[in-house]
Structures are given as structure tokens and as C-alpha cells.
Design an enzyme around this catalytic site. Structure first.
Site, PDB file in Angstrom:
ATOM      1  N   LYS A 191       0.957  -1.425   0.095  1.00  0.00           N
ATOM      2  CA  LYS A 191       0.017  -0.478  -0.335  1.00  0.00           C
ATOM      3  C   LYS A 191       1.267   1.372   0.259  1.00  0.00           C
ATOM      4  CE  LYS A 191      -3.765   1.258  -0.184  1.00  0.00           C
ATOM      5  NZ  LYS A 191      -4.937   1.072  -1.379  1.00  0.00           N
ATOM      6  N   SER A 386      -7.968  -0.093  -6.307  1.00  0.00           N
ATOM      7  CA  SER A 386      -8.278   0.010  -4.226  1.00  0.00           C
ATOM      8  C   SER A 386      -9.784   0.104  -4.338  1.00  0.00           C
ATOM      9  CB  SER A 386      -7.540   1.328  -3.969  1.00  0.00           C
ATOM     10  OG  SER A 386      -7.392   1.488  -2.814  1.00  0.00           O
TER      11      SER A 386
END
Length: 589
Positions: A191, A386
Site C-alpha cells: 500500500k 483500490s
């Protein structure tokens, strides 16, 4: 006396410009408000496609852009839907002999370019020609031009052939100098959306995923060019590694282009192809005018529709301005098509890096409700990562282009402690009175306690569990297997299909066809409708005159090369709450 003459001259020049611009405005308004006649074409007309401009998912009509272009320098964007409609119509139009393609430096993502390239290939399969001319080719431009039968480039024209790269911006050095402390909460080793605030370079995990993304997009690109031009991929790679294509003649010697020549040479050959005398003019029609020709009668049952709902931009909460996916607006559109009995199936067209985790979850719920009533197919554009992937999870089937960027299943939270900056740089200090221990939490103007940090981290971890659980359910995978391909990692559409995150490789048309099949609709027995509908340009003009224009567009005009940094700041300001967002602007060039 000299100053007096100077002021008189300045006044006269000002009055002259006022009358000239006023005349142009009146002529423009008269043309715009007068009824438009249907454009009639002559035989052997050539459709000129000027794609040296932004190619976007959705473009609302704005005729003032073209009228004032000579004064503002602004170039109107092209909508990929309009472009594909024109190409499909032109392939069956007896008046259209072929295409004059101008696509040296288009501005678009790779998946949208894929949609356009496929449409050009389909047009070419009709037996009509495509001739391309450009003053220079970027690799994106050449991706479109490589389909053409004839490709011209002037001798002094540049030809970009050196491979692709990704470049990140990192802000840690700036934040250190300003004494602004970022507080980051995340789940997932990949991430990397927060790395620009924490590092001055990529982490090894981020570098690995970017390397594989670049390689994936590159390999797909080279395969397509290899097929179109009949050149082995190994040679294409060798030429990029050696940067041996320095001029037009080098590209010609390697069969990447067919001719080295100027525009008059290009047009002379076009006349030979059209079998018209050299003294005669070629009948051209541009994209905008061609779309005003009499359209073929729409086929299909009016009461059987496939709705394409466009979700384009960063995901934010509430009902907000254009240029983003606002949960309130998108939920309204989904509810509208769900409750419309004429709509038999839905395609959710996603082009998004993600955004607010809460907004993504609200949209996901609405997608699920719609899927309970009728088939819902996800069609991924350049990005569906995402939060963009989150809203796709509720669909029955996910369709992506091989070069779509998707995945990035992870959650993060970001806060900035501004207190040192305010105190040491600006001399501003803060004091407070509280009813409870954490009444002012979270605050950007004081240090956060470990207990408070833990609370935010818990929220992020909870969000990650919700995200992965729903993804596993939607993909019909075991949670542990899903987590192996999650951790915030970004994949190409091709790699995502191998990992089970995507069902079908293809474009929007493939998704529409799949949606129709899922609803039991026969081919050519249904109609396609897009939501939200195109806006009335007159209303948009009033909106812009009253200060309601698109902020990002205005920033881009004002700041030029600095616009990406202003855009990054704008994204940062939109980060409210826990985020499911792709790493900033993955631009594979």
C-alpha cells in the site's frame, strides 16, 4: 505629451480588441443558438480524426472551446464513446472512403487507447483505409498509428521509441523542511499511496510492483505493434534498448512507418488512393461534424435497454462537483437504472484510482442492491484500483483491458501534524479547553498519543478486513487466498485475471454484450443508454460564468507543468477519513 499619446493609443487598442472579441462572441452565439442542419456528405469523403488532444471517458458538450481556441490555446477533449460511435458508423457509411488519422501525441490512459485502437482495427476490417500523418510520434501516438495502412512522418519529425517508465513524486524532504509530521496508518505491504509522505524513494515492495506493471503494459504494447507491423518483438525490444531510432529515416528503415514525407506528399498519395485528380480538393469531415450527419435508425427494442453507468474520477463522499465520483450522485444513478423496468441489465464503467473507503462502501452496497434485481457487469477503464476495485466487487462479472491497472486491495489513513510548522515557521501557537480527554481528537495542531494512534490503526485494520472479506465473497475465493493477492498490490488486467480478480479481458463493448447475454437479450434486440446523461452546454456555460467551473481544468490551464502538483494537493485535501486509494498518479509513459 508622450504619456498622453501612450494612454490614447492604449485606449484605442483596447477598444479595437473589445469590438473584435465582441463581434466574435456575437457570431459564435448566433451560430450556437441557431438550429443546426444535418451535415450532408459528398462521395469519397475522408473522416479526419484529430486525436492530438485529451481522450476522455466522458466529455460534455462545450462549443465555446472550439470557438475561442485561437485565443485561449485550449484544445477540446474527445469522448471515447463519441469516437467509437463515429468509427462504427463510418465503417458502414458509403460516403466515407477512409480515415485521415492525426494521432502523434494523444493524451489518454492505456486502456482508453486500447478501446480506440480496437475501434480503428474494426473500422479497417471493413475494407476501408486508414492513412496516418503526424509531425512526431510518442509511443502512445504510435500505438494508434501502427494500425494504419500508410504512416507518414516528416524527415525532421521525432519518433519516440525508448520504452516505458513510471516516475513518482516524493514530498518527505519538503515536509521535513516545513516541520510537518505525517502520521500514517495502513494495512498491506504494497500500500504505497503513503510513501511520498514517508520516503524520498520507492520501497522495494513498491519498486517490484511498478516494475511488473511497466513490464506488463510494455509486453502487451509490443505484441500489438508486432502483429500490426509484422516485426518480431525481440527486434522492437532491441531498438528500444539501443535507442537506435533517432530520426524518421530510422523508423522507415525498420518498417515502423511507411513513408518519410511532408503533408503535401501525404495528401498527394491520399488523392491517388481516392482516385481523384491532383488539382481537386479532398473532401474532409471532422469528428464533430460527422456526428451531425444523419444517424442510422436506431435498432433494438425501446423497452429493452442496457444501461452504462459511468463512474469516473476519485471517489468522495456526498454530492459534490464534477470530475469525481461522489457517492451521492452515483447512488442516484444506480437507483435510477435499478428502478427503471425498461433497463434489463447494467454495465458499471469504472475509471478510478479509488478514494474514500466509506464512499466506496456505500456505492458497493448500491451495486449489490442493483445486482439482486438485474445483471450488473463491471467494465474497467484505465484504472479501477483500490476503491475503484471495491465498487466493482458487487458486480456479477468483472471485465478489464489487459493494460488496465487494478487491484490495490488495501486501506490507509493519513494525518498531518502541523503544530511544529505553525509554531516554528509562522509563530502561531494553540491552546484548548476540553470536556473530555480526547474531545479535540483528531487534531492537526497537537501531537497524537499512542492510544489515539492505536484507535485509528484499529479502524484501518477493520476497514481492511471488511474490504478483503467482501472481495473474497464477490470473487468466490477463500479469504486467505484473496489476501495473498491483496496487500495493496496493483496488477495489470492481464495479471489480475490470472490471479482471479478479473473474469474477462475486453473493453466496454464486450461488457455490454455480456450484460445483454446475462439478461437473456438477443443480439440487436436492445438499446444502450449511458448515465449520467450528457449535460446541456447552455447550463454549463451559465455555471462557468457564475464560478462553477471544474477546478482541476482551471488549475491545469493556469499552472501548466505545475498542474500535477496542484492536483496532488487537491487529492490530499479530499482525503477525509480512511482511504482506499491507488498510489498517486501512476503514469506509465
Amino acid at each position: 505629451m508622450l504619456n498622453f499619446l501612450k494612454y490614447v493609443l492604449a485606449t484605442l487598442v483596447g477598444l479595437f480588441l473589445f469590438f473584435v472579441l465582441g463581434f466574435i462572441l456575437l457570431v459564435g452565439l448566433g451560430a450556437l443558438f441557431s438550429p443546426e442542419d444535418v451535415v450532408t456528405l459528398k462521395d469519397k469523403t475522408v473522416l479526419r480524426l484529430d486525436l492530438d488532444r485529451p481522450i476522455l471517458e466522458k466529455v460534455d458538450e462545450n462549443p465555446f472551446v472550439e470557438i475561442f481556441s485561437p485565443f485561449t490555446g485550449e484544445v477540446a477533449a474527445v469522448g471515447v464513446r463519441d469516437l467509437k460511435t463515429a468509427l462504427k458508423r463510418a465503417a458502414n457509411d458509403d460516403k466515407i472512403a477512409g480515415i485521415d488519422l492525426r494521432a502523434g501525441r494523444p493524451s489518454a490512459g492505456w486502456a482508453i487507447l486500447e478501446e480506440v485502437r480496437e475501434a480503428l482495427e474494426e473500422f479497417k476490417s471493413s475494407g476501408k483505409f486508414i492513412h496516418a500523418f503526424a509531425e512526431g510520434y510518442t509511443e502512445k501516438g504510435y500505438y494508434l498509428a501502427s494500425v494504419a495502412d500508410v504512416i507518414y512522418l516528416p524527415s525532421m519529425g521525432d519518433f519516440e521509441w525508448n520504452g516505458f517508465s513510471v516516475e513518482y513524486d516524493f514530498y518527505k524532504g519538503t515536509l521535513d523542511k516545513l516541520e510537518i509530521k505525517p502520521l500514517v496508518f495502513r494495512v498491506g505491504e504494497y500500500k504505497s499511496a503513503v510513501e511520498p509522505f514517508l520516503r524520498t524513494n520507492m520501497s522495494e515492495e513498491s519498486r517490484l510492483q511498478m516494475k511488473e506493471l511497466v513490464e506488463g503494459v510494455t509486453n502487451h504494447y509490443l505484441k500489438k505493434v508486432s502483429t500490426s507491423r509484422g516485426i518480431p518483438v525481440t527486434r522492437l525490444n532491441d531498438w528500444a534498448d539501443s535507442i537506435s531510432i533517432e530520426k524518421a529515416e530510422d523508423a522507415h528503415a525498420r518498417n515502423l512507418i511507411t513513408h518519410v514525407g511532408y503533408h503535401d506528399d501525404f495528401e498527394r498519395e491520399l488523392k491517388v488512393k481516392l482516385d481523384i485528380e491532383e488539382s481537386k480538393k479532398v473532401n474532409y469531415v471532422g469528428l464533430t461534424r460527422y456526428l451531425k450527419t444523419k444517424a442510422p435508425k436506431e435498432t433494438g427494442d425501446f423497452n429493452k435497454r442496457v444501461a452504462v453507468v459511468i463512474a469516473d474520477g476519485q471517489i468522495v463522499s456526498g454530492d459534490v462537483a464534477d470530475g469525481v465520483i461522489s457517492s451521492g450522485q452515483l447512488i442516484k444513478e444506480l437507483k435510477k437504472v435499478r428502478e427503471n423496468d425498461k433497463v434489463k441489465a447494467v454495465v458499471l464503467r469504472i475509471n478510478s484510482p479509488g478514494g474514500s473507503a466509506l464512499a466506496s462502501d456505500l456505492i458497493w452496497k448500491e451495486v449489490k442492491l442493483t445486482a439482486q434485481k438485474k445483471p450488473v457487469i463491471a467494465s474497467m477503464g484505465d484504472l479501477a484500483a483500490s476503491g475503484g476495485y471495491y465498487i466493482a466487487m458487487g458486480c456479477d462479472t468483472i471485465v478489464a483491458q489487459p493494460n488496465t491497472l487494478t487491484g490495490s486491495i488495501g486501506i490507509f489513513g493519513l494525518m498531518l501534524n502541523m503544530e511544529p510548522f505553525m509554531r516554528n515557521k509562522l509563530g502561531i501557537t494553540f491552546d484548548r479547553v476540553k470536556s473530555h480527554e480526547h474531545s479535540d481528537w483528531p487534531s492537526p495542531f497537537r501531537e497524537m498519543s499512542e492510544y489515539e494512534k492505536r484507535k485509528i490503526q484499529n479502524a484501518v485494520e477493520y476497514g481492511y478486513e471488511v474490504f478483503t472479506s467482501k472481495a473474497a465473497e464477490g470473487r468466490k475465493m477463500e479469504l486467505e487466498d484473496l489476501k495473498k493477492v491483496a496487500s495493496g498490490r496493483v496488477w495489470t488486467g492481464e495479471a489480475a485475471k490470472e490471479k482471479g480478480l478479473v473474469d474477462v479481458l475486453g473493453g466496454l463493448d464486450d461488457a455490454i454484450e455480456l450484460a445483454a447475454q446475462s439478461a437473456g437479450l438477443e443480439k440487436d434486440d436492445y438499446r444502450v443508454r449511458f448515465y449520467p446523461e450528457k449535460k446541456d452546454w447552455k447550463q454549463e456555460m451559465i455555471k462557468s460564468l457564475t464560478g462553477g467551473g471544474d477546478d482541476e481544468e482551471t488549475i491545469a490551464k493556469m499552472l501548466g507543468p505545475l498542474a500535477p502538483y496542484a492536483k496532488a494537493y487537491q487529492h490530499l485535501m479530499r482525503m477525509e477519513g480512511v482511504q482506499a486509494l491507488l498510489p498517486y498518479d501512476i503514469r506509465i509513459n
